[in-house]
Design a protein around this motif. Structure first.
Motif, PDB file in Angstrom:
ATOM      1  N   MET A  40      -7.434   4.103   9.662  1.00  9.97           N
ATOM      2  CA  MET A  40      -7.080   3.603  10.990  1.00  9.97           C
ATOM      3  C   MET A  40      -7.689   2.229  11.239  1.00  9.97           C
ATOM      4  SD  MET A  40      -7.370   6.889  13.551  1.00  9.97           S
ATOM      5  CE  MET A  40      -6.590   5.981  14.900  1.00  9.97           C
ATOM      6  N   LYS A  41      -8.970   2.095  10.953  1.00 10.08           N
ATOM      7  CA  LYS A  41      -9.649   0.816  11.197  1.00 10.08           C
ATOM      8  C   LYS A  41      -9.069  -0.279  10.309  1.00 10.08           C
ATOM      9  CE  LYS A  41     -13.717   2.733  10.612  1.00 10.08           C
ATOM     10  NZ  LYS A  41     -15.187   2.902  10.492  1.00 10.08           N
ATOM     11  N   TRP A  42      -8.767   0.065   9.064  1.00  8.64           N
ATOM     12  CA  TRP A  42      -8.164  -0.915   8.158  1.00  8.64           C
ATOM     13  C   TRP A  42      -6.818  -1.383   8.708  1.00  8.64           C
ATOM     14  CZ3 TRP A  42      -3.572  -1.063   5.398  1.00  8.64           C
ATOM     15  CH2 TRP A  42      -3.473  -2.053   4.420  1.00  8.64           C
ATOM     16  N   ALA A  43      -5.999  -0.445   9.156  1.00 10.43           N
ATOM     17  CA  ALA A  43      -4.669  -0.786   9.672  1.00 10.43           C
ATOM     18  C   ALA A  43      -4.770  -1.708  10.881  1.00 10.43           C
ATOM     19  CB  ALA A  43      -3.910   0.489  10.038  1.00 10.43           C
ATOM     20  N   PRO A  94       0.823  -1.214   0.000  1.00  9.63           N
ATOM     21  CA  PRO A  94       0.000   0.000   0.000  1.00  9.63           C
ATOM     22  C   PRO A  94       0.857   1.264   0.000  1.00  9.63           C
ATOM     23  CG  PRO A  94      -0.807  -1.581   1.611  1.00  9.63           C
ATOM     24  CD  PRO A  94       0.520  -2.085   1.144  1.00  9.63           C
ATOM     25  N   VAL A  95       0.287   2.331  -0.529  1.00  7.38           N
ATOM     26  CA  VAL A  95       0.970   3.624  -0.595  1.00  7.38           C
ATOM     27  C   VAL A  95       0.135   4.656   0.158  1.00  7.38           C
ATOM     28  CG1 VAL A  95       1.845   5.456  -2.091  1.00  7.38           C
ATOM     29  CG2 VAL A  95       1.978   3.060  -2.839  1.00  7.38           C
ATOM     30  N   LEU A  96       0.767   5.341   1.110  1.00  8.60           N
ATOM     31  CA  LEU A  96       0.098   6.404   1.857  1.00  8.60           C
ATOM     32  C   LEU A  96       0.589   7.754   1.361  1.00  8.60           C
ATOM     33  CD1 LEU A  96      -1.726   7.326   4.265  1.00  8.60           C
ATOM     34  CD2 LEU A  96       0.371   7.358   5.652  1.00  8.60           C
ATOM     35  N   TYR A  97      -0.329   8.558   0.844  1.00 12.36           N
ATOM     36  CA  TYR A  97      -0.038   9.949   0.498  1.00 12.36           C
ATOM     37  C   TYR A  97      -0.436  10.796   1.702  1.00 12.36           C
ATOM     38  CZ  TYR A  97       0.472   8.313  -4.291  1.00 12.36           C
ATOM     39  OH  TYR A  97       0.894   7.653  -5.420  1.00 12.36           O
ATOM     40  N   SER A  98       0.502  11.604   2.180  1.00 13.95           N
ATOM     41  CA  SER A  98       0.295  12.262   3.465  1.00 13.95           C
ATOM     42  C   SER A  98       0.918  13.649   3.482  1.00 13.95           C
ATOM     43  CB  SER A  98       0.918  11.390   4.573  1.00 13.95           C
ATOM     44  OG  SER A  98       0.669  11.920   5.854  1.00 13.95           O
ATOM     45  N   PHE A  99       0.464  14.456   4.447  1.00 12.30           N
ATOM     46  CA  PHE A  99       1.025  15.784   4.701  1.00 12.30           C
ATOM     47  C   PHE A  99       1.345  15.855   6.185  1.00 12.30           C
ATOM     48  CE2 PHE A  99       0.255  20.329   5.874  1.00 12.30           C
ATOM     49  CZ  PHE A  99       1.343  20.869   5.202  1.00 12.30           C
ATOM     50  N   ARG A 100       2.556  16.160   6.530  1.00 12.35           N
ATOM     51  CA  ARG A 100       3.085  15.976   7.882  1.00 12.35           C
ATOM     52  C   ARG A 100       2.262  16.641   8.982  1.00 12.35           C
ATOM     53  NH1 ARG A 100       6.998  19.431  10.221  1.00 12.35           N
ATOM     54  NH2 ARG A 100       8.062  18.565  12.049  1.00 12.35           N
ATOM     55  N   ARG A 101       1.802  17.861   8.793  1.00 14.86           N
ATOM     56  CA  ARG A 101       1.147  18.587   9.882  1.00 14.86           C
ATOM     57  C   ARG A 101      -0.369  18.380   9.935  1.00 14.86           C
ATOM     58  NH1 ARG A 101       4.502  22.518   7.813  1.00 14.86           N
ATOM     59  NH2 ARG A 101       2.741  23.740   7.038  1.00 14.86           N
ATOM     60  N   ILE A 131      -4.403   0.962  -1.582  1.00 22.44           N
ATOM     61  CA  ILE A 131      -4.134  -0.409  -1.146  1.00 22.44           C
ATOM     62  C   ILE A 131      -3.693  -1.270  -2.325  1.00 22.44           C
ATOM     63  CG2 ILE A 131      -5.162  -2.459  -0.082  1.00 22.44           C
ATOM     64  CD1 ILE A 131      -7.037  -0.486   1.420  1.00 22.44           C
ATOM     65  N   ASN A 132      -4.377  -1.127  -3.430  1.00 21.23           N
ATOM     66  CA  ASN A 132      -3.997  -1.793  -4.675  1.00 21.23           C
ATOM     67  C   ASN A 132      -4.667  -1.034  -5.811  1.00 21.23           C
ATOM     68  OD1 ASN A 132      -6.726  -2.887  -5.004  1.00 21.23           O
ATOM     69  ND2 ASN A 132      -6.162  -4.325  -3.365  1.00 21.23           N
ATOM     70  N   GLU A 133      -4.544  -1.525  -7.010  1.00 15.62           N
ATOM     71  CA  GLU A 133      -5.063  -0.774  -8.160  1.00 15.62           C
ATOM     72  C   GLU A 133      -6.580  -0.683  -8.170  1.00 15.62           C
ATOM     73  OE1 GLU A 133      -5.000  -4.500 -11.359  1.00 15.62           O
ATOM     74  OE2 GLU A 133      -3.556  -2.859 -11.536  1.00 15.62           O
ATOM     75  N   ASN A 134      -7.230  -1.495  -7.353  1.00 18.17           N
ATOM     76  CA  ASN A 134      -8.698  -1.491  -7.316  1.00 18.17           C
ATOM     77  C   ASN A 134      -9.283  -0.930  -6.032  1.00 18.17           C
ATOM     78  OD1 ASN A 134      -8.964  -2.846  -9.881  1.00 18.17           O
ATOM     79  ND2 ASN A 134      -8.342  -4.733  -8.836  1.00 18.17           N
ATOM     80  N   GLU A 135      -8.446  -0.636  -5.058  1.00 20.91           N
ATOM     81  CA  GLU A 135      -8.959  -0.222  -3.753  1.00 20.91           C
ATOM     82  C   GLU A 135      -8.123   0.903  -3.168  1.00 20.91           C
ATOM     83  OE1 GLU A 135     -10.219  -2.205   0.571  1.00 20.91           O
ATOM     84  OE2 GLU A 135      -9.037  -3.359  -0.870  1.00 20.91           O
ATOM     85  N   SER A 136      -8.800   1.932  -2.695  1.00 18.06           N
ATOM     86  CA  SER A 136      -8.122   3.039  -2.018  1.00 18.06           C
ATOM     87  C   SER A 136      -9.044   3.606  -0.952  1.00 18.06           C
ATOM     88  CB  SER A 136      -7.717   4.134  -3.012  1.00 18.06           C
ATOM     89  OG  SER A 136      -8.865   4.694  -3.630  1.00 18.06           O
ATOM     90  N   MET A 137      -8.464   4.341  -0.016  1.00 17.24           N
ATOM     91  CA  MET A 137      -9.224   4.968   1.064  1.00 17.24           C
ATOM     92  C   MET A 137      -8.789   6.414   1.196  1.00 17.24           C
ATOM     93  SD  MET A 137      -9.166   2.093   4.079  1.00 17.24           S
ATOM     94  CE  MET A 137      -9.923   0.487   3.845  1.00 17.24           C
ATOM     95  N   ALA A 138      -9.761   7.300   1.399  1.00 17.15           N
ATOM     96  CA  ALA A 138      -9.451   8.723   1.530  1.00 17.15           C
ATOM     97  C   ALA A 138     -10.016   9.311   2.818  1.00 17.15           C
ATOM     98  CB  ALA A 138      -9.983   9.491   0.322  1.00 17.15           C
TER      99      ALA A 138
END
Length: 213
Positions: free
Chosen positions: A70-73, A4-11, A57-64
Protein backbone atom coordinates in the motif's frame (compact mmCIF):
# COMPACT_ATOMS: atom_id res chain seq x y z
CA UNK A 1 9.92 -0.61 -18.33
CA UNK A 2 9.23 -3.43 -15.88
CA UNK A 3 5.55 -3.91 -15.12
CA UNK A 4 5.00 -5.10 -11.53
CA UNK A 5 3.05 -8.31 -10.98
CA UNK A 6 0.56 -8.73 -8.14
CA UNK A 7 -0.23 -12.28 -7.01
CA UNK A 8 -3.51 -12.13 -5.16
CA UNK A 9 -6.48 -14.05 -3.77
CA UNK A 10 -9.84 -12.33 -4.16
CA UNK A 11 -11.35 -12.81 -0.69
CA UNK A 12 -8.19 -12.26 1.35
CA UNK A 13 -8.47 -8.95 3.27
CA UNK A 14 -4.74 -8.33 2.96
CA UNK A 15 -5.01 -8.78 -0.81
CA UNK A 16 -8.06 -6.53 -1.01
CA UNK A 17 -6.31 -3.60 0.61
CA UNK A 18 -3.18 -4.03 -1.52
CA UNK A 19 -5.29 -4.30 -4.68
CA UNK A 20 -7.33 -1.20 -3.75
CA UNK A 21 -4.21 0.90 -3.18
CA UNK A 22 -2.58 -0.22 -6.42
CA UNK A 23 -5.75 0.41 -8.40
CA UNK A 24 -6.16 3.86 -6.81
CA UNK A 25 -2.56 4.79 -7.64
CA UNK A 26 -3.19 4.13 -11.34
CA UNK A 27 0.10 2.24 -11.49
CA UNK A 28 0.08 -0.28 -14.32
CA UNK A 29 0.22 -3.70 -12.65
CA UNK A 30 -0.32 -7.22 -13.93
CA UNK A 31 -2.86 -9.12 -11.80
CA UNK A 32 -2.51 -12.86 -11.27
CA UNK A 33 -5.22 -14.48 -9.17
CA UNK A 34 -4.00 -17.62 -7.44
CA UNK A 35 -5.33 -20.34 -5.14
CA UNK A 36 -3.98 -20.31 -1.58
CA UNK A 37 -3.68 -24.08 -1.50
CA UNK A 38 -1.76 -24.24 -4.74
CA UNK A 39 0.54 -21.25 -4.92
CA UNK A 40 2.59 -21.10 -8.11
CA UNK A 41 6.35 -21.47 -7.97
CA UNK A 42 6.64 -17.80 -8.95
CA UNK A 43 5.17 -16.83 -5.55
CA UNK A 44 7.10 -19.44 -3.58
CA UNK A 45 10.34 -18.17 -5.09
CA UNK A 46 9.94 -14.61 -3.80
CA UNK A 47 7.59 -14.75 -0.80
CA UNK A 48 9.44 -15.67 2.42
CA UNK A 49 6.25 -16.97 4.05
CA UNK A 50 4.62 -18.33 0.87
CA UNK A 51 1.67 -15.97 1.16
CA UNK A 52 -0.32 -13.49 -0.87
CA UNK A 53 -0.44 -10.69 -1.67
CA UNK A 54 2.98 -10.72 -3.24
CA UNK A 55 4.05 -7.86 -5.47
CA UNK A 56 6.97 -8.56 -7.78
CA UNK A 57 8.31 -5.14 -8.76
CA UNK A 58 11.24 -6.40 -10.81
CA UNK A 59 13.63 -9.33 -10.82
CA UNK A 60 15.49 -7.89 -7.83
CA UNK A 61 12.67 -6.51 -5.72
CA UNK A 62 9.43 -7.92 -4.34
CA UNK A 63 7.08 -7.27 -1.43
CA UNK A 64 5.04 -9.78 0.55
CA UNK A 65 3.44 -7.48 3.15
CA UNK A 66 0.20 -5.77 2.16
CA UNK A 67 0.89 -2.66 4.25
CA UNK A 68 4.24 -2.23 2.49
CA UNK A 69 2.54 -2.69 -0.88
CA UNK A 70 0.00 0.00 0.00
CA UNK A 71 2.70 2.48 0.98
CA UNK A 72 4.72 1.67 -2.14
CA UNK A 73 1.67 2.22 -4.37
CA UNK A 74 0.77 5.56 -2.78
CA UNK A 75 4.35 6.76 -2.99
CA UNK A 76 4.15 6.08 -6.73
CA UNK A 77 1.02 8.20 -7.08
CA UNK A 78 -1.44 9.54 -4.51
CA UNK A 79 -4.02 11.58 -6.48
CA UNK A 80 -6.40 12.21 -3.57
CA UNK A 81 -3.71 12.48 -0.88
CA UNK A 82 -4.51 9.32 1.09
CA UNK A 83 -1.14 9.66 2.81
CA UNK A 84 -1.89 13.20 3.99
CA UNK A 85 0.44 16.18 4.12
CA UNK A 86 3.95 15.01 5.05
CA UNK A 87 2.53 11.47 5.31
CA UNK A 88 0.56 12.43 8.42
CA UNK A 89 -2.24 9.92 7.74
CA UNK A 90 0.24 7.13 7.20
CA UNK A 91 1.94 7.88 10.53
CA UNK A 92 -1.40 8.06 12.36
CA UNK A 93 -2.52 4.82 10.71
CA UNK A 94 0.56 2.80 11.72
CA UNK A 95 -0.53 1.89 15.30
CA UNK A 96 -4.10 1.28 14.13
CA UNK A 97 -2.93 -1.09 11.40
CA UNK A 98 -0.67 -2.92 13.84
CA UNK A 99 -3.59 -3.40 16.24
CA UNK A 100 -5.78 -4.59 13.37
CA UNK A 101 -3.22 -6.96 11.89
CA UNK A 102 -2.20 -8.58 15.17
CA UNK A 103 -4.75 -8.79 17.97
CA UNK A 104 -7.93 -8.03 16.03
CA UNK A 105 -7.07 -10.42 13.19
CA UNK A 106 -6.22 -13.19 15.65
CA UNK A 107 -9.56 -12.76 17.41
CA UNK A 108 -11.38 -12.43 14.09
CA UNK A 109 -9.98 -15.76 12.89
CA UNK A 110 -11.15 -17.46 16.07
CA UNK A 111 -14.59 -15.87 15.73
CA UNK A 112 -14.88 -16.85 12.07
CA UNK A 113 -13.61 -20.39 12.64
CA UNK A 114 -14.87 -20.91 16.19
CA UNK A 115 -15.30 -24.65 15.63
CA UNK A 116 -11.51 -24.91 15.33
CA UNK A 117 -11.05 -23.25 18.72
CA UNK A 118 -13.44 -25.11 21.04
CA UNK A 119 -11.75 -23.72 24.17
CA UNK A 120 -14.22 -20.81 24.05
CA UNK A 121 -17.55 -20.02 22.40
CA UNK A 122 -18.10 -18.06 19.20
CA UNK A 123 -19.73 -15.35 21.32
CA UNK A 124 -16.61 -15.12 23.46
CA UNK A 125 -14.35 -14.61 20.45
CA UNK A 126 -16.75 -12.02 19.05
CA UNK A 127 -16.56 -10.17 22.34
CA UNK A 128 -12.78 -10.11 22.07
CA UNK A 129 -13.16 -8.36 18.72
CA UNK A 130 -15.54 -5.73 20.02
CA UNK A 131 -13.00 -3.51 21.76
CA UNK A 132 -11.54 -2.72 18.34
CA UNK A 133 -14.99 -2.13 16.86
CA UNK A 134 -15.81 0.23 19.72
CA UNK A 135 -12.61 2.18 19.16
CA UNK A 136 -13.35 2.57 15.45
CA UNK A 137 -16.94 3.57 16.16
CA UNK A 138 -15.71 6.34 18.48
CA UNK A 139 -13.22 7.57 15.87
CA UNK A 140 -15.98 7.69 13.27
CA UNK A 141 -18.11 9.87 15.50
CA UNK A 142 -15.43 12.54 15.10
CA UNK A 143 -15.00 12.27 11.32
CA UNK A 144 -16.81 10.75 8.36
CA UNK A 145 -13.80 8.47 7.86
CA UNK A 146 -11.24 7.19 10.35
CA UNK A 147 -8.80 10.09 10.26
CA UNK A 148 -10.57 12.83 8.33
CA UNK A 149 -13.69 13.82 6.42
CA UNK A 150 -12.36 11.90 3.43
CA UNK A 151 -10.81 8.52 2.77
CA UNK A 152 -7.22 7.97 3.84
CA UNK A 153 -4.81 5.06 3.81
CA UNK A 154 -6.17 4.05 7.23
CA UNK A 155 -9.69 3.38 5.92
CA UNK A 156 -8.47 1.20 3.07
CA UNK A 157 -6.11 -0.74 5.34
CA UNK A 158 -8.76 -1.49 7.99
CA UNK A 159 -11.96 -1.82 5.97
CA UNK A 160 -11.45 -5.33 4.47
CA UNK A 161 -11.13 -6.83 7.96
CA UNK A 162 -14.29 -5.13 9.25
CA UNK A 163 -16.05 -6.38 6.15
CA UNK A 164 -14.86 -9.91 6.94
CA UNK A 165 -16.02 -9.57 10.54
CA UNK A 166 -19.45 -8.32 9.46
CA UNK A 167 -19.97 -11.36 7.22
CA UNK A 168 -19.48 -13.94 9.99
CA UNK A 169 -22.90 -13.14 11.49
CA UNK A 170 -24.43 -10.39 9.40
CA UNK A 171 -27.66 -10.30 11.40
CA UNK A 172 -25.74 -9.67 14.61
CA UNK A 173 -23.55 -7.02 12.99
CA UNK A 174 -26.51 -5.19 11.45
CA UNK A 175 -28.18 -5.05 14.87
CA UNK A 176 -25.00 -4.27 16.82
CA UNK A 177 -24.54 -0.98 18.72
CA UNK A 178 -22.10 0.39 16.14
CA UNK A 179 -24.26 2.41 13.72
CA UNK A 180 -21.50 4.81 12.70
CA UNK A 181 -19.18 1.91 11.92
CA UNK A 182 -21.94 0.24 9.91
CA UNK A 183 -22.43 3.42 7.86
CA UNK A 184 -18.68 3.72 7.24
CA UNK A 185 -18.56 0.10 6.08
CA UNK A 186 -21.32 0.79 3.55
CA UNK A 187 -19.41 3.81 2.25
CA UNK A 188 -16.28 1.73 1.77
CA UNK A 189 -18.17 -1.15 0.13
CA UNK A 190 -19.51 1.31 -2.43
CA UNK A 191 -16.12 2.65 -3.48
CA UNK A 192 -14.93 2.03 -7.00
CA UNK A 193 -11.67 0.63 -5.65
CA UNK A 194 -13.38 -2.14 -3.68
CA UNK A 195 -15.53 -2.99 -6.69
CA UNK A 196 -12.40 -3.42 -8.77
CA UNK A 197 -10.58 -5.42 -6.10
CA UNK A 198 -13.48 -7.82 -5.59
CA UNK A 199 -14.05 -8.66 -9.24
CA UNK A 200 -13.90 -12.38 -9.86
CA UNK A 201 -11.16 -13.60 -12.20
CA UNK A 202 -10.07 -17.00 -13.41
CA UNK A 203 -7.08 -18.49 -11.62
CA UNK A 204 -3.85 -17.58 -13.34
CA UNK A 205 -1.80 -20.22 -15.10
CA UNK A 206 1.61 -19.83 -16.68
CA UNK A 207 1.20 -18.82 -20.30
CA UNK A 208 -2.05 -16.89 -19.76
CA UNK A 209 -2.47 -13.51 -21.40
CA UNK A 210 -1.69 -10.64 -19.03
CA UNK A 211 -4.58 -9.13 -17.06
CA UNK A 212 -3.99 -5.58 -15.83
CA UNK A 213 -5.45 -3.71 -12.87
Amino acid sequence: MNIPVLYSFRRCPYCIRAHMALDYSNRKVILRTVALRNLPVEVLAVSPHATVPTLVINENESMAESWDIMKWALNQNDPENWLGANNVYQHKAEPLVELNDVSFKQNLDKYKYAERFPEQSMKYYRGRCESFLEALNIMLQENKFLLAERISIADVAIFPFIRQFSMVDKTWFDESPYPVLQHWLKLMLNTLWFGQAFKKHELWQAGDENLYL
